[in-house]
Design a protein around this motif. Structure first.
Motif, PDB file in Angstrom:
ATOM      1  N   SER A   1      -8.350  -0.953   3.330  1.00 20.91           N
ATOM      2  CA  SER A   1      -8.894  -0.842   1.985  1.00 20.91           C
ATOM      3  C   SER A   1      -7.772  -1.112   0.981  1.00 20.91           C
ATOM      4  O   SER A   1      -6.625  -0.703   1.202  1.00 20.91           O
ATOM      5  CB  SER A   1      -9.485   0.555   1.781  1.00 20.91           C
ATOM      6  OG  SER A   1      -8.541   1.548   2.136  1.00 20.91           O
TER       7      SER A   1
ATOM      8  N   LYS B   1       0.809  -1.222   0.000  1.00 21.08           N
ATOM      9  CA  LYS B   1       0.000   0.000   0.000  1.00 21.08           C
ATOM     10  C   LYS B   1       0.839   1.268   0.000  1.00 21.08           C
ATOM     11  O   LYS B   1       0.340   2.347  -0.323  1.00 21.08           O
ATOM     12  CB  LYS B   1      -0.897   0.034   1.247  1.00 21.08           C
ATOM     13  CG  LYS B   1      -2.215  -0.696   1.109  1.00 21.08           C
ATOM     14  CD  LYS B   1      -3.090  -0.469   2.330  1.00 21.08           C
ATOM     15  CE  LYS B   1      -3.592   0.942   2.502  1.00 21.08           C
ATOM     16  NZ  LYS B   1      -4.949   1.203   2.027  1.00 21.08           N
TER      17      LYS B   1
ATOM     18  N   ASN C   1      -6.268  -0.074  -1.600  1.00 20.66           N
ATOM     19  CA  ASN C   1      -5.804   0.996  -2.478  1.00 20.66           C
ATOM     20  C   ASN C   1      -4.426   1.434  -2.005  1.00 20.66           C
ATOM     21  O   ASN C   1      -4.058   1.195  -0.859  1.00 20.66           O
ATOM     22  CB  ASN C   1      -6.757   2.202  -2.382  1.00 20.66           C
ATOM     23  CG  ASN C   1      -6.987   2.633  -0.942  1.00 20.66           C
ATOM     24  OD1 ASN C   1      -7.780   2.011  -0.231  1.00 20.66           O
ATOM     25  ND2 ASN C   1      -6.275   3.653  -0.507  1.00 20.66           N
TER      26      ASN C   1
ATOM     27  N   ARG D   1       1.865   2.334   2.840  1.00 17.60           N
ATOM     28  CA  ARG D   1       1.251   2.956   4.013  1.00 17.60           C
ATOM     29  C   ARG D   1       2.241   2.960   5.172  1.00 17.60           C
ATOM     30  O   ARG D   1       2.908   1.957   5.422  1.00 17.60           O
ATOM     31  CB  ARG D   1       0.021   2.136   4.392  1.00 17.60           C
ATOM     32  CG  ARG D   1      -0.661   2.517   5.700  1.00 17.60           C
ATOM     33  CD  ARG D   1      -2.087   1.989   5.651  1.00 17.60           C
ATOM     34  NE  ARG D   1      -2.757   1.940   6.927  1.00 17.60           N
ATOM     35  CZ  ARG D   1      -4.092   1.917   7.029  1.00 17.60           C
ATOM     36  NH1 ARG D   1      -4.834   1.942   5.936  1.00 17.60           N
ATOM     37  NH2 ARG D   1      -4.660   1.841   8.196  1.00 17.60           N
TER      38      ARG D   1
ATOM     39  N   SER E   1     -10.607   4.428  -2.406  1.00 15.36           N
ATOM     40  CA  SER E   1     -10.802   3.026  -2.043  1.00 15.36           C
ATOM     41  C   SER E   1     -11.455   2.258  -3.197  1.00 15.36           C
ATOM     42  O   SER E   1     -12.245   2.817  -3.950  1.00 15.36           O
ATOM     43  CB  SER E   1     -11.690   2.913  -0.799  1.00 15.36           C
ATOM     44  OG  SER E   1     -11.067   3.535   0.297  1.00 15.36           O
TER      45      SER E   1
ATOM     46  N   GLU F   1     -16.306   3.000   3.452  1.00 13.96           N
ATOM     47  CA  GLU F   1     -15.764   2.206   4.539  1.00 13.96           C
ATOM     48  C   GLU F   1     -16.651   2.226   5.783  1.00 13.96           C
ATOM     49  O   GLU F   1     -17.468   3.126   5.979  1.00 13.96           O
ATOM     50  CB  GLU F   1     -14.361   2.692   4.916  1.00 13.96           C
ATOM     51  CG  GLU F   1     -13.356   2.656   3.786  1.00 13.96           C
ATOM     52  CD  GLU F   1     -13.427   3.894   2.910  1.00 13.96           C
ATOM     53  OE1 GLU F   1     -14.387   4.669   3.038  1.00 13.96           O
ATOM     54  OE2 GLU F   1     -12.499   4.059   2.101  1.00 13.96           O
TER      55      GLU F   1
ATOM     56  N   HIS G   1      -7.404  12.461   1.997  1.00 17.18           N
ATOM     57  CA  HIS G   1      -7.453  11.015   1.810  1.00 17.18           C
ATOM     58  C   HIS G   1      -8.439  10.768   0.681  1.00 17.18           C
ATOM     59  O   HIS G   1      -9.132  11.680   0.271  1.00 17.18           O
ATOM     60  CB  HIS G   1      -7.936  10.365   3.121  1.00 17.18           C
ATOM     61  CG  HIS G   1      -7.330   9.007   3.358  1.00 17.18           C
ATOM     62  ND1 HIS G   1      -6.041   8.833   3.755  1.00 17.18           N
ATOM     63  CD2 HIS G   1      -7.854   7.766   3.254  1.00 17.18           C
ATOM     64  CE1 HIS G   1      -5.801   7.535   3.909  1.00 17.18           C
ATOM     65  NE2 HIS G   1      -6.881   6.864   3.604  1.00 17.18           N
TER      66      HIS G   1
HETATM   67 MG    MG Z   1      -8.371   3.143   3.542  1.00 21.54          MG
END
Ligand code: MG
Ligand code: TXA
Length: 337
Positions: free
Chosen positions: A151, A53, A153, A55, A159, A191, A240
């Motif tokens: 999610s 991700k 993405n 992330r 997402s 979400e 986001h």
């Molecule tokens: Mg997310």
């Protein structure tokens, strides 16, 4: 390319469960959005989620639990991951699970530390989607207590609500690295609602399609707004869910005035507004439904579709100022930030 399997394929669920048990990643349909799933108790598998991700590894992931009452159902999962369950949290689980509600609970220190991003809490949810449920049940039978799934993405992006979206996001992953279960379009579309249950009272961290009024009615106490002391949540970062094009939110009147002003010069602009807004120039346009649930269901696919036309700006009508629209309004505000 990742491997895409129809979830109805008789071998699909079993192969995906085996992959999860072996520490590999699975793209998983849920009723809200698609998740990028791994065994929550397998640290190196969970690291692969963060890596795929892009992330930051201190952003906690939601752990998904199997449905049902048996020794592998969500109650057993809650016992495995949470050190303590306040009475109001149990009431919320009973009222809304399986479903689009995530609860943040104090975490048992010996479990899922990487999935929890190092926080002393853990986010838990029992999804309602039949494919997610079948996979969680099959994985539980192989010893997987819970499945961490953000999610599916890349960090900060829109997402995914279809298997194709997931395949596009992770086009760089090989079919050994990622199996995507195609379960069609997600019925909820945004979400889960997130409620923090670690402070002795419920705090709304992220709005979704389960409204505060329904949560309050179920647990019999007011839902507080998030404040400085509330845990950080990446879906609650100001920016986001952002497409490449710049998203701008405007009232129907503002939007109409801006379009009228530009007339035929309205190039590089796409519009997502309710039918009262008239576009004269042939700009990419989608009509926003009057119903919040229908809008939520299509929202991320519409943003992706309008973004893919190559426009520089996506002008979106501000949704109605009504609690049913809180989740949609929240996602649009973050997409526009
Ligand atoms: Mg997310
Ligand atoms: O509907 C959903 O919730 C989807 C599907 C796949 O279940 N998942 C999802 O995951 O939206 P993600 O990672 O994109 O967003 C999860 C949010 C993040 O904002 C994260 O910070 C928050 O949940 N979260 C998870 N565990 C937490 C914790 N222990 N404390 C505070 N926030 C937490």
């Amino acid at each position: 390319m990742s491997l895409l399997l129809n979830a109805q394929d008789p071998v699909a669920i079993e192969s995906a469960a085996r992959r999860l048990a072996a520490g590999s990643l699975v793209g998983l349909p849920t009723e809200t959005v698609y998740g990028l799933a791994a065994d929550a108790d397998n640290a190196s598998a969970v690291h692969r989620i963060f890596e795929a991700k892009g992330r930051p590894s201190d952003h906690p992931l939601i752990v998904h639990l199997a449905p049902g009452a048996g020794p592998q159902g969500w109650r057993a999962g809650v016992e495995h991951y949470a050190s303590e369950v306040p009475a109001f949290a149990l009431v919320l689980m009973q009222a809304f699970w399986p479903g689009p509600l995530t609860l943040i609970l104090p975490r048992r220190p010996e479990v899922a530390a990487v999935a929890a991003g190092g926080q002393d809490s853990v986010g838990l949810r029992c999804p309602a989607h039949p494919v997610a449920q079948a996979l969680l049940t099959a994985a539980a039978a192989q010893g997987v207590h819970g499945v961490a799934a953000p999610s599916a993405n890349r960090f900060g992006r829109v997402s995914p609500t279809t298997a194709q979206h997931v395949a596009e996001e992770f086009a760089g992953l090989s079919d050994d690295a990622l199996l995507i279960l195609d379960g069609g379009a997600c019925p909820v579309g945004i979400e889960s609602t997130i409620v923090d249950c670690t402070r002795g009272y419920p705090v709304l961290l992220r709005p979704g399609m389960i409204t505060p009024a329904r949560l309050e009615a179920a647990c019999g106490q007011p839902l507080r707004e998030r404040d400085q002391a509330a845990p950080r949540a990446s879906g609650t970062l100001e920016s986001h869910y952002a497409p490449r094009a710049q998203v701008r939110l405007m009232s129907a009147q503002q939007l109409q005035a801006a379009l009228d002003l530009l007339g035929a010069d309205a190039k590089h602009i796409a519009v997502y507004a309710r039918p009262a807004v008239k576009t004269l120039a042939p700009v990419p346009r989608r009509r926003m439904p009057d119903d919040a649930a229908r809008c939520a269901q299509e929202l991320f696919a519409v943003l992706r579709e309008l973004d893919a036309t190559g426009v520089r700006l996506i002008w979106v009508e501000t949704p109605p100022d009504d609690a049913a629209w809180d989740g949609v309004r929240d996602r649009l505000q973050r997409a526009a930030a």
